[in-house]
Enzyme design. Structure first.
Site, PDB file in Angstrom:
ATOM      1  N   CYS A   2      19.257   5.506  -5.872  1.00  0.00           N
ATOM      2  CA  CYS A   2      19.215   5.001  -7.386  1.00  0.00           C
ATOM      3  C   CYS A   2      19.646   3.627  -7.482  1.00  0.00           C
ATOM      4  O   CYS A   2      19.755   2.847  -6.547  1.00  0.00           O
ATOM      5  CB  CYS A   2      20.673   5.756  -8.050  1.00  0.00           C
ATOM      6  SG  CYS A   2      20.500   7.813  -7.855  1.00  0.00           S
ATOM      7  N   ARG A  28      14.002   1.798  -7.738  1.00  0.00           N
ATOM      8  CA  ARG A  28      14.816   2.657  -7.018  1.00  0.00           C
ATOM      9  C   ARG A  28      15.196   4.020  -7.548  1.00  0.00           C
ATOM     10  O   ARG A  28      15.708   4.904  -6.685  1.00  0.00           O
ATOM     11  CB  ARG A  28      16.154   1.777  -6.685  1.00  0.00           C
ATOM     12  CG  ARG A  28      16.129   0.413  -6.186  1.00  0.00           C
ATOM     13  CD  ARG A  28      17.627  -0.074  -6.272  1.00  0.00           C
ATOM     14  NE  ARG A  28      18.538   0.664  -5.513  1.00  0.00           N
ATOM     15  CZ  ARG A  28      18.383   0.551  -4.137  1.00  0.00           C
ATOM     16  NH1 ARG A  28      17.792  -0.261  -3.296  1.00  0.00           N
ATOM     17  NH2 ARG A  28      19.344   1.538  -3.624  1.00  0.00           N
ATOM     18  N   TRP A  75      17.215   8.765  -9.084  1.00  0.00           N
ATOM     19  CA  TRP A  75      16.502   9.442  -8.474  1.00  0.00           C
ATOM     20  C   TRP A  75      17.171  10.510  -7.922  1.00  0.00           C
ATOM     21  O   TRP A  75      17.959  10.309  -7.016  1.00  0.00           O
ATOM     22  CB  TRP A  75      15.872   8.572  -7.207  1.00  0.00           C
ATOM     23  CG  TRP A  75      14.643   9.090  -6.733  1.00  0.00           C
ATOM     24  CD1 TRP A  75      13.530   9.358  -7.366  1.00  0.00           C
ATOM     25  CD2 TRP A  75      14.494   9.790  -5.230  1.00  0.00           C
ATOM     26  NE1 TRP A  75      12.605  10.008  -6.185  1.00  0.00           N
ATOM     27  CE2 TRP A  75      13.272  10.176  -5.137  1.00  0.00           C
ATOM     28  CE3 TRP A  75      15.503   9.908  -4.061  1.00  0.00           C
ATOM     29  CZ2 TRP A  75      12.795  10.999  -3.911  1.00  0.00           C
ATOM     30  CZ3 TRP A  75      15.077  10.459  -2.980  1.00  0.00           C
ATOM     31  CH2 TRP A  75      13.803  10.815  -3.009  1.00  0.00           C
ATOM     32  N   ASN A 101      25.617   5.238  -6.437  1.00  0.00           N
ATOM     33  CA  ASN A 101      24.320   5.558  -5.784  1.00  0.00           C
ATOM     34  C   ASN A 101      24.650   5.968  -4.142  1.00  0.00           C
ATOM     35  O   ASN A 101      25.639   5.255  -3.679  1.00  0.00           O
ATOM     36  CB  ASN A 101      23.613   4.226  -5.576  1.00  0.00           C
ATOM     37  CG  ASN A 101      22.386   4.473  -4.867  1.00  0.00           C
ATOM     38  OD1 ASN A 101      21.667   5.400  -4.629  1.00  0.00           O
ATOM     39  ND2 ASN A 101      22.030   3.304  -3.995  1.00  0.00           N
ATOM     40  N   GLY A 102      24.201   6.967  -3.966  1.00  0.00           N
ATOM     41  CA  GLY A 102      24.494   7.631  -2.587  1.00  0.00           C
ATOM     42  C   GLY A 102      24.620   9.228  -2.611  1.00  0.00           C
ATOM     43  O   GLY A 102      24.315   9.769  -3.605  1.00  0.00           O
ATOM     44  N   GLU A 481      -1.840   3.908   8.460  1.00  0.00           N
ATOM     45  CA  GLU A 481      -1.270   3.212   7.118  1.00  0.00           C
ATOM     46  C   GLU A 481      -2.405   3.503   6.141  1.00  0.00           C
ATOM     47  O   GLU A 481      -1.862   3.557   4.890  1.00  0.00           O
ATOM     48  CB  GLU A 481      -1.016   1.642   7.506  1.00  0.00           C
ATOM     49  CG  GLU A 481      -0.607   0.807   6.269  1.00  0.00           C
ATOM     50  CD  GLU A 481       0.558   1.505   5.792  1.00  0.00           C
ATOM     51  OE1 GLU A 481       1.348   2.279   6.179  1.00  0.00           O
ATOM     52  OE2 GLU A 481       0.834   0.973   4.819  1.00  0.00           O
ATOM     53  N   LYS A 485      -1.273   4.947   2.379  1.00  0.00           N
ATOM     54  CA  LYS A 485      -1.372   4.268   0.943  1.00  0.00           C
ATOM     55  C   LYS A 485      -1.941   5.183   0.009  1.00  0.00           C
ATOM     56  O   LYS A 485      -1.858   5.521  -1.194  1.00  0.00           O
ATOM     57  CB  LYS A 485      -2.137   3.083   1.451  1.00  0.00           C
ATOM     58  CG  LYS A 485      -1.340   2.018   2.146  1.00  0.00           C
ATOM     59  CD  LYS A 485      -0.410   1.231   1.026  1.00  0.00           C
ATOM     60  CE  LYS A 485       1.202   1.225   1.485  1.00  0.00           C
ATOM     61  NZ  LYS A 485       1.794   1.732   2.323  1.00  0.00           N
ATOM     62  N   GLU A 488       0.114   8.308  -0.931  1.00  0.00           N
ATOM     63  CA  GLU A 488       1.275   8.257  -1.887  1.00  0.00           C
ATOM     64  C   GLU A 488       1.238   7.728  -3.003  1.00  0.00           C
ATOM     65  O   GLU A 488       1.957   8.045  -3.987  1.00  0.00           O
ATOM     66  CB  GLU A 488       2.281   7.235  -1.060  1.00  0.00           C
ATOM     67  CG  GLU A 488       1.782   5.895  -0.823  1.00  0.00           C
ATOM     68  CD  GLU A 488       3.172   5.013  -0.132  1.00  0.00           C
ATOM     69  OE1 GLU A 488       4.254   5.371  -0.191  1.00  0.00           O
ATOM     70  OE2 GLU A 488       2.654   3.969   0.549  1.00  0.00           O
ATOM     71  N   HIS A 504     -11.642  17.422  19.004  1.00  0.00           N
ATOM     72  CA  HIS A 504     -10.685  18.368  19.397  1.00  0.00           C
ATOM     73  C   HIS A 504     -10.053  19.088  18.438  1.00  0.00           C
ATOM     74  O   HIS A 504      -9.123  19.767  18.186  1.00  0.00           O
ATOM     75  CB  HIS A 504      -9.338  17.566  20.176  1.00  0.00           C
ATOM     76  CG  HIS A 504     -10.106  16.871  21.373  1.00  0.00           C
ATOM     77  ND1 HIS A 504     -10.468  17.364  22.687  1.00  0.00           N
ATOM     78  CD2 HIS A 504     -10.120  15.782  21.629  1.00  0.00           C
ATOM     79  CE1 HIS A 504     -10.783  16.451  23.553  1.00  0.00           C
ATOM     80  NE2 HIS A 504     -10.757  15.457  22.874  1.00  0.00           N
ATOM     81  N   LYS A 604      11.658   3.646  -3.778  1.00  0.00           N
ATOM     82  CA  LYS A 604      11.548   2.366  -2.882  1.00  0.00           C
ATOM     83  C   LYS A 604      12.140   2.435  -1.536  1.00  0.00           C
ATOM     84  O   LYS A 604      11.648   2.337  -0.473  1.00  0.00           O
ATOM     85  CB  LYS A 604      11.800   1.269  -3.320  1.00  0.00           C
ATOM     86  CG  LYS A 604      11.334  -0.055  -2.643  1.00  0.00           C
ATOM     87  CD  LYS A 604       9.976  -0.025  -2.153  1.00  0.00           C
ATOM     88  CE  LYS A 604       9.423  -1.251  -1.443  1.00  0.00           C
ATOM     89  NZ  LYS A 604       8.120  -1.247  -0.943  1.00  0.00           N
TER      90      LYS A 604
HETATM   91  C1  AGP Z   1       5.697   3.175   2.328  1.00  0.00           C
HETATM   92  O1  AGP Z   1       4.426   2.829   1.420  1.00  0.00           O
HETATM   93  C2  AGP Z   1       6.451   4.097   1.747  1.00  0.00           C
HETATM   94  N1  AGP Z   1       6.866   3.272   0.597  1.00  0.00           N
HETATM   95  C3  AGP Z   1       7.428   4.462   2.734  1.00  0.00           C
HETATM   96  O2  AGP Z   1       6.771   5.229   3.787  1.00  0.00           O
HETATM   97  C4  AGP Z   1       8.533   3.604   3.436  1.00  0.00           C
HETATM   98  O3  AGP Z   1       7.564   2.709   4.393  1.00  0.00           O
HETATM   99  C5  AGP Z   1       9.474   4.241   4.263  1.00  0.00           C
HETATM  100  O4  AGP Z   1      10.157   4.898   3.404  1.00  0.00           O
HETATM  101  C6  AGP Z   1      10.569   3.042   5.097  1.00  0.00           C
HETATM  102  O5  AGP Z   1      11.188   2.295   4.301  1.00  0.00           O
HETATM  103  P1  AGP Z   1      11.945   0.871   4.920  1.00  0.00           P
HETATM  104  O6  AGP Z   1      10.818  -0.169   5.547  1.00  0.00           O
HETATM  105  O7  AGP Z   1      12.576   0.631   3.633  1.00  0.00           O
HETATM  106  O8  AGP Z   1      12.672   1.572   6.076  1.00  0.00           O
END
Ligand code: AGP
Length: 609
Positions: A2, A28, A75, A101-102, A481, A485, A488, A504, A604
């Site tokens: 959060c 966040r 969150w 937060n936590g 990657e 993208k 997500e 395979h 994030k």
């Molecule tokens: C990537 O686009 C995502 N937002 C997510 O997979 C992110 O890379 C992952 O949570 C790792 O985050 P970090 O690099 O802050 O540890």
């Protein structure tokens, strides 16, 4: 994960600043928001479920009196995203207010104990126990200061927290405390601030004080006092000047943070070429002496580690093992030992899975090295040596510039290590280093010349129900990657795997018009990759190639292609090849009418396991 923010101002109302700062923390978490202030010994509190703009439209979060206050954007982890579970939370009297937060892991037993003492809870959150525990402590000993009551409270908490507490008992104070979750202070001539992340207070000050785990902070109009929770010893820590301007943390005219951050990559890559030599040397020395190296990360950062495993092998003949952080303890928790080296890669430096893996390795005496974008984050404090990737704040939930920065730093480490080991000739070294210097301009060229083509591609394939992303060698990491993208932020199901794996099993999915994105770096894998393209084409797939500008053969085989400049060294290809994939995901998301910056269910920084 959060966002918390609060302040004590000498001049001006706290609420409008809290509201504006929470907006900067929205990445966040954004499923509910709340603000509380104090004025003339009275608590004023507004909160509701929903995004900040929606709640503000309903309740006017600026319209709260007082120069002292706290705020929270959530969150959900405990309790559904409902108004009753929105922060801030209060005790029974409503005179003690908390944001957090936590995750408090022992909140159920604390809640039972407090309920048995007569406390009445209204929410399903773990956070609410903090407010009632403080109330209980003050009720037992009225002589306690608010700081002492909070201190006694946090000593009972198991788990992660960054909290802030205000109370009518001491209406001129804010008490904060941190364990595992991020917390940073800001100081200016007009007041003091606390936040989960620096961009929250950057428009009002660039002087930051990083808070460490196990510290409790008393904020007042005159400043701050830091104490160790375990022994109440006072900690003297001066503010550091942050090089980020407020503009870096806002959109600079782009429609979304994500597009701004994609376009920022030439600049951020130039920054990563100005790495602190000392840290590159230090980390590569540790890697040189390592007997076994695990690279531990999540998501995009894991893909950077996967690409790096090819770089370290090909340039320095160093075997490394990229491991998903969430699997590290299960997979290697028993075997990791004093001879192991862990390179943890995390943009936020706060990812719970990555920190848990690091803690496990440390407990078995392994050497932990860190690569992160957040100096002052937990990863920087638990690493024996860390190196910053210097990408500047990344606000978009999807990692873009931080991915290419991580790759650049990892490539430089591999080059440095190769130099130490004499594994490649000086000419080859000079050639690769020269290309590394050219990468920022190369990325600039891709954005300038290909963005429009990618936009058209997104229009053409916007109704596709499933995508393949395929590559060979280091391009497998790039394919993974590209897949992440698109999934997500555009919510389009996508599958990635080494192109050689198609026959395979996965190739059975191919039907007429099925879009397959191939990452076609001109490296040692190209010949077999052409065969993979042919086998997909023969079954009716639509071939979308990310291809070097002079590769006429693959262009001729493709239904569509996006070009990157030629002459990219194999070990650096993920950097330029990632750009079209980032743009593709972004524009596909727009085609679907979604917001690329705030994808559903994601935040994030994933600070829960
Ligand atoms: C990537 O686009 C995502 N937002 C997510 O997979 C992110 O890379 C992952 O949570 C790792 O985050 P970090 O690099 O802050 O540890």
């Amino acid at each position: 994960m959060c966002g918390i923010f609060g302040c004590i101002l000498k001049e001006g109302k706290a609420a409008p600043l809290i509201h504006a700062s929470l907006k900067r923390l929205e990445y966040r978490g954004y499923d509910s928001v709340g603000v509380a202030t104090i004025q003339d010994g009275e608590i004023y509190l507004k909160k509701d479920k929903g995004k900040i703009d929606d709640v503000h439209r309903l309740l006017n979060l600026d319209d709260l009196p007082g120069n002292l206050g706290i705020g929270h954007t959530r969150w959900a982890t405990h309790g559904a995203p409902l108004k009753v579970n929105a922060h801030p939370h209060t005790d029974c009297t409503g005179n003690i207010v908390v944001v957090h937060n936590g995750i408090i892991e022992n909140f159920s037993e604390l809640k039972l104990e407090l309920e048995n003492s007569g406390h009445v809870f209204v929410s399903k959150t773990d956070t609410e126990v903090i407010a009632h525990l403080i109330e209980e402590n003050l009720g037992k000993n009225a002589e306690l200061t608010l700081a002492d009551a909070v201190l006694e409270t946090v000593k009972r908490l198991d788990g992660s927290y960054a909290i802030a507490v205000i109370s009518t008992k001491e209406p001129d104070k804010v008490i904060c405390a941190r364990n595992e979750s991020p917390l940073v202070l800001g100081v200016s001539d007009n007041g003091v601030y606390f936040a989960s992340d620096i961009p929250a207070f950057l428009p009002v000050t660039n002087k930051a004080v990083f808070i460490e785990d196990g510290e409790l902070i008393s904020l007042s109009a005159t400043g701050y006092e830091i104490k160790k929770i375990k022994d109440s010893s006072v900690v003297k820590r001066k503010p550091k000047v942050i090089a980020w301007t407020p503009e870096m943390a806002v959109k600079q005219g782009y429609p979304h943070f994500m597009l701004k951050e994609i376009h920022e990559q030439p600049a951020t890559l130039r920054n990563t070429l100005r790495m602190q030599e000392h840290y590159l040397d230090l980390i590569s020395t540790f890697l040189d002496r390592a007997t076994e190296v695990f690279m531990v990360a999540c998501g995009t950062s894991y893909h950077a580690c996967l690409a790096a495993s090819y770089m370290f092998s090909k340039l320095a003949f160093l075997p490394t093992y990229p491991v998903y952080a969430s699997e590290f303890i299960e997979q290697h928790g028993k075997s990791v030992n004093i001879d192991s080296t862990i390179l943890a890669v995390s943009q936020s430096g706060e990812t719970a899975d990555t920190l848990a893996a690091v803690t496990c390795a440390q407990q078995r005496a392994a050497t932990v090295l860190g690569l992160t974008n957040a100096i002052g984050s937990t990863l920087t404090r638990v690493s024996r040596v860390y190196i910053g990737q210097q990408s500047g704040p990344e606000i978009g939930v999807a990692a873009t510039k931080t991915f290419t920065s991580q790759l650049s730093v990892l490539a430089q480490l591999a080059l440095r290590l190769s130099k130490k080991r004499g594994k490649i000739s000086q000419d080859e070294m000079d050639y690769i280093e020269a290309r590394l210097e050219e990468l920022p301009d190369m990325v600039e060229t891709i954005i300038q010349t290909q963005e429009e083509k990618v936009k058209q591609l997104a229009k053409k394939y916007k109704d596709a129900k499933l995508f393949f992303f395929l590559g060979r060698g280091i391009s497998t990491a790039t394919a993974y990657e590209g897949r992440l993208k698109l999934m997500e932020i555009a919510y389009i199901p996508s599958i990635a795997f080494p192109a050689g794996e198609s026959k395979h099993g996965p190739i059975s999915l191919i039907e007429q018009g099925f879009p397959v994105v191939f990452i076609c770096a001109k490296d040692g894998t190209r010949k077999t990759l052409v065969s993979n393209i042919m086998e997909m084409k023969a079954r009716g797939a639509s071939i979308i190639a990310i291809v070097e500008e002079d590769d006429e053969e693959i262009k001729a085989l493709s239904d569509d292609y996006i070009e990157v400049p030629k002459g990219i060294p194999e070990v650096m290809s993920p950097i330029p090849f990632a750009i079209p994939l980032q743009l593709l995901a972004y524009y596909m998301t727009l085609e679907k009418g979604q917001n690329p910056d705030t994808p559903r269910n994601l935040a994030k920084s994933v600070t829960v396991k």
